[in-house]
Design a protein around this motif. Sequence first.
Motif, PDB file in Angstrom:
ATOM      1  N   LEU A  69       0.987  -1.671  -0.292  1.00  0.00           N
ATOM      2  CA  LEU A  69       0.263  -0.180  -0.115  1.00  0.00           C
ATOM      3  C   LEU A  69       0.924   1.178  -0.174  1.00  0.00           C
ATOM      4  O   LEU A  69       0.194   2.713  -0.664  1.00  0.00           O
ATOM      5  N   THR A  70       1.598   1.554   0.568  1.00  0.00           N
ATOM      6  CA  THR A  70       2.698   2.631   0.629  1.00  0.00           C
ATOM      7  C   THR A  70       4.316   2.196   0.274  1.00  0.00           C
ATOM      8  O   THR A  70       5.224   2.798   0.088  1.00  0.00           O
ATOM      9  N   ASN A  71       5.064   0.987  -0.353  1.00  0.00           N
ATOM     10  CA  ASN A  71       6.123   0.835  -0.864  1.00  0.00           C
ATOM     11  C   ASN A  71       6.303   1.380  -2.080  1.00  0.00           C
ATOM     12  O   ASN A  71       5.349   1.116  -2.738  1.00  0.00           O
ATOM     13  N   PRO A  72       6.758   2.449  -1.876  1.00  0.00           N
ATOM     14  CA  PRO A  72       7.194   3.442  -3.117  1.00  0.00           C
ATOM     15  C   PRO A  72       7.310   2.865  -4.482  1.00  0.00           C
ATOM     16  O   PRO A  72       6.882   3.468  -5.545  1.00  0.00           O
ATOM     17  N   LYS A  73       7.511   1.608  -4.592  1.00  0.00           N
ATOM     18  CA  LYS A  73       7.993   0.281  -5.952  1.00  0.00           C
ATOM     19  C   LYS A  73       6.649   0.108  -6.146  1.00  0.00           C
ATOM     20  O   LYS A  73       6.266  -0.832  -7.241  1.00  0.00           O
ATOM     21  N   PRO A 245       4.149   8.505   3.322  1.00  0.00           N
ATOM     22  CA  PRO A 245       4.560   7.194   3.016  1.00  0.00           C
ATOM     23  C   PRO A 245       5.579   6.712   2.078  1.00  0.00           C
ATOM     24  O   PRO A 245       5.887   5.652   2.143  1.00  0.00           O
ATOM     25  N   ARG A 246       4.974   6.982   0.915  1.00  0.00           N
ATOM     26  CA  ARG A 246       5.146   6.755  -0.314  1.00  0.00           C
ATOM     27  C   ARG A 246       6.829   7.242  -0.632  1.00  0.00           C
ATOM     28  O   ARG A 246       7.231   7.263  -1.608  1.00  0.00           O
ATOM     29  N   CYS A 260       6.662  15.380  -6.122  1.00  0.00           N
ATOM     30  CA  CYS A 260       8.037  14.736  -6.096  1.00  0.00           C
ATOM     31  C   CYS A 260       8.415  13.472  -5.232  1.00  0.00           C
ATOM     32  O   CYS A 260       7.644  13.127  -4.667  1.00  0.00           O
ATOM     33  N   CYS A 261       9.220  13.088  -5.607  1.00  0.00           N
ATOM     34  CA  CYS A 261      10.236  12.403  -4.577  1.00  0.00           C
ATOM     35  C   CYS A 261       9.346  11.659  -4.137  1.00  0.00           C
ATOM     36  O   CYS A 261       9.302  10.453  -3.724  1.00  0.00           O
ATOM     37  N   ARG A 262       9.392  11.104  -5.578  1.00  0.00           N
ATOM     38  CA  ARG A 262       8.400   9.729  -5.990  1.00  0.00           C
ATOM     39  C   ARG A 262       9.006   8.492  -6.946  1.00  0.00           C
ATOM     40  O   ARG A 262      10.149   9.043  -7.211  1.00  0.00           O
ATOM     41  N   TYR A 263       9.468   7.107  -6.691  1.00  0.00           N
ATOM     42  CA  TYR A 263      10.393   6.297  -7.028  1.00  0.00           C
ATOM     43  C   TYR A 263       9.755   6.426  -8.303  1.00  0.00           C
ATOM     44  O   TYR A 263       8.553   6.334  -9.098  1.00  0.00           O
ATOM     45  N   SER A 264      10.564   6.231  -9.273  1.00  0.00           N
ATOM     46  CA  SER A 264      11.156   5.857 -10.498  1.00  0.00           C
ATOM     47  C   SER A 264      12.490   5.614 -11.045  1.00  0.00           C
ATOM     48  O   SER A 264      12.829   6.375 -11.082  1.00  0.00           O
ATOM     49  N   SER A 265      11.989   3.860 -11.675  1.00  0.00           N
ATOM     50  CA  SER A 265      13.187   3.674 -12.535  1.00  0.00           C
ATOM     51  C   SER A 265      13.651   4.326 -13.287  1.00  0.00           C
ATOM     52  O   SER A 265      14.868   4.298 -13.309  1.00  0.00           O
ATOM     53  N   ALA A 266      13.424   5.068 -13.778  1.00  0.00           N
ATOM     54  CA  ALA A 266      13.676   6.243 -15.421  1.00  0.00           C
ATOM     55  C   ALA A 266      14.405   7.230 -14.777  1.00  0.00           C
ATOM     56  O   ALA A 266      15.326   7.816 -14.849  1.00  0.00           O
ATOM     57  N   MET A 267      14.460   8.003 -13.419  1.00  0.00           N
ATOM     58  CA  MET A 267      14.519   8.640 -12.708  1.00  0.00           C
ATOM     59  C   MET A 267      15.673   8.511 -11.645  1.00  0.00           C
ATOM     60  O   MET A 267      16.479   9.584 -11.184  1.00  0.00           O
ATOM     61  N   ALA A 275      16.178  13.478  -3.997  1.00  0.00           N
ATOM     62  CA  ALA A 275      15.508  13.525  -2.894  1.00  0.00           C
ATOM     63  C   ALA A 275      16.433  13.365  -1.252  1.00  0.00           C
ATOM     64  O   ALA A 275      16.413  12.596  -1.238  1.00  0.00           O
ATOM     65  N   PRO A 276      16.111  14.457  -0.051  1.00  0.00           N
ATOM     66  CA  PRO A 276      17.023  14.458   0.961  1.00  0.00           C
ATOM     67  C   PRO A 276      16.212  13.996   1.426  1.00  0.00           C
ATOM     68  O   PRO A 276      14.604  13.366   1.493  1.00  0.00           O
TER      69      PRO A 276
END
Length: 684
Positions: A69-73, A245-246, A260-267, A275-276
């Motif tokens: 539910l909250t894992n960024p990936k 939490p993501r 912003c500050c969200r997971y992306s395999s490309a970024m 993101a700090p």
Amino acid sequence: MAKILAVAALLCSAISSVQADIPGAASYTVSSAFPTSVFSSYYLKPEATAEPQPVIYDPILNTTFPLNLTNPKTIPTVNTDPVYYPQAVTNLTNATSEALVQVALSEIKSIIAGEGGLSGNCSKCIAALSVGKFLAQTAPSYVPDAMISLCQSTGFTSNASCVTAYAAGSYGAIWTQVLALADVNGLDGRYICSTLSTTFCSAPSTSPLNTTGLFPKPKPANATAPQPSGERVKVLHLSDFHLDPRYSFASEANCSSGMCCRYSSAMTSQAVFPAPIYGAYKCDTPYYLGLSALQSIGALTGTGSGQAAPAWTIYTGDLMSHDSQNQLSRAYTEYIEVSVYEMFKSYISGPVYSVLGNHDSSPEAIDGPHSMPGPLGQQFSWNYDHVSSLWQNNGWFNATEAKQASIHYAAYSVKNEYGLRIITMNTDFWYKSNYLNYINSSNPDVSGTFKFMIEELQAAEDAGERVWILGHVLSGWDGTNPLANPTDLFYQIIDRYSPHVIANVFFGHTHEDQVMIYYANNGTVQNTSTALAAGWIGPSVTPLTNLNSGYRMYEVDTGTFDIYEAYTFYSDVNNFSDLNGTGPVYQFEYSTREAYGNASSWPADAPLNATFWHGVTEAMEADKSLVTTFNTYQGKSSIRSPNCTSDACAEAKVCYMRSGSVALGKACPQGFASVQSPYTGKNF
């Protein structure tokens, strides 16, 4: 040399005065060690380079939320929440329904093309709504897909945005309810079309309000507030936590769209601004930042270990992160409610009086009145039941108070141990993005919220009680957030019961440090003698957007419940990338009395009430440097706040401060309301 020494002595005296007046430490450096004891267990333990994933158990639902539910990936993009449609007027076969959809779409496209002889976008929009209403009443479950098709075929927005906006599990089913139940040929229709685009219809102005019989009793001619007790307590004001939490460490913190500050395999491997761990200006609150803010409160406010705890805390809404609607769900809402309230309980002694913000629902910003037909009237009760039960479970409410909150849309009226009555409201019932407000919009109190408020205020007046009113979406300022008619009604309520009953009003929502003044007689005359009540808008914990993280503490008299001092604290988000081995620094920003009291010649023993704030606006008119000061504090001393040095900006700021309703706010110069440049106009 003598002059230099005299100036130096004066500066030292001023600095000593500031140090003597602050309630606690001047600054607090948070430990870099994550306070793991806040949560009992973790899916992913805290690391210096990753957002932790605590195991969150919901004591009300007796369930543990899953990691995905909250894992960024693994953020879910489709939810299985219940979808509610209005009752169809007749039972049609699938084939008949599909045929009706095609006829309706064809007719709407011909209306748009002007083939029906209609001129003007507003007339065309309302005519198209009439077709949509017929479809929503005959084949409601087909409407979301029809809206997506129409949106995409006309290029109203991008194909992906059409799906996000009108899918059934997003806002499609909600819009279907609106179409089926609204008076699309009247005021409702104009509101709907204006919401879709102001190029369709202009926003309706405030309708005349009939106040006959509105109040049980007339305002007492010589009503007075109780006398000050001389005893003061500290009260904490938190707002707009927006836990994310993501949050994904080292992902792009300066993206051009979306969260912003969200997971992306490309970024992630190519982030221009990684993101700090403690957050960034275009991002919501990671666990590390939220817990840092809470850890700093005791030391900075003088309410820590061995000191008097806050007498009570107010939280003016928005627990949730700013996710797109396709990433939201009931489960995610419930997860964050449990998590944030659990963190509050870990660090804040005494009761916490909370309101729901526009983000604290699913779909976001949507709440419906109980008067809606059939099951539609209870479609959001899951949330009211949940938060009210959490408040009781945390020891902030008793069972009777929790029951009242569950019935009144998570709003309530409670009297605390000091004798103050706190009355809250769910401001989604005047928020512009709650589309269900466009059903029966000619009624400013379709939810019954203000009827309940009037009853409680009248009881408070009869009992000689003082009241604080809490909400989330502010009633005025520049007039862009709420709807006109409900805020007009609210203004009449404030006028009727101020200043002898209502001591203060509090909001959040904008993420900024602001204040509004309510006057007698709709603000037609604005001076010190007509100023009735102050509306304090609390600064946000989240940095979004281009703001520092902050909160406030009040010193409150226990006899009048007036505010005698307000201290604001912040952390400079711009420094988060440079932290090395320590957590962020939270620090004292300013004292309201010191910042503005001398300029307005305010007596040292007088409360910071509406009269005080009107005097501040007069001082701002006379001295533009005071406007600059206000503008700096509005963004919590963020380096990204634009300057306010022009006469036009100064005039607008003063006007906003004197505007407690949409009607007054809309009359102000526009374009200077927010310091979140270049993001003014964002829906918070």
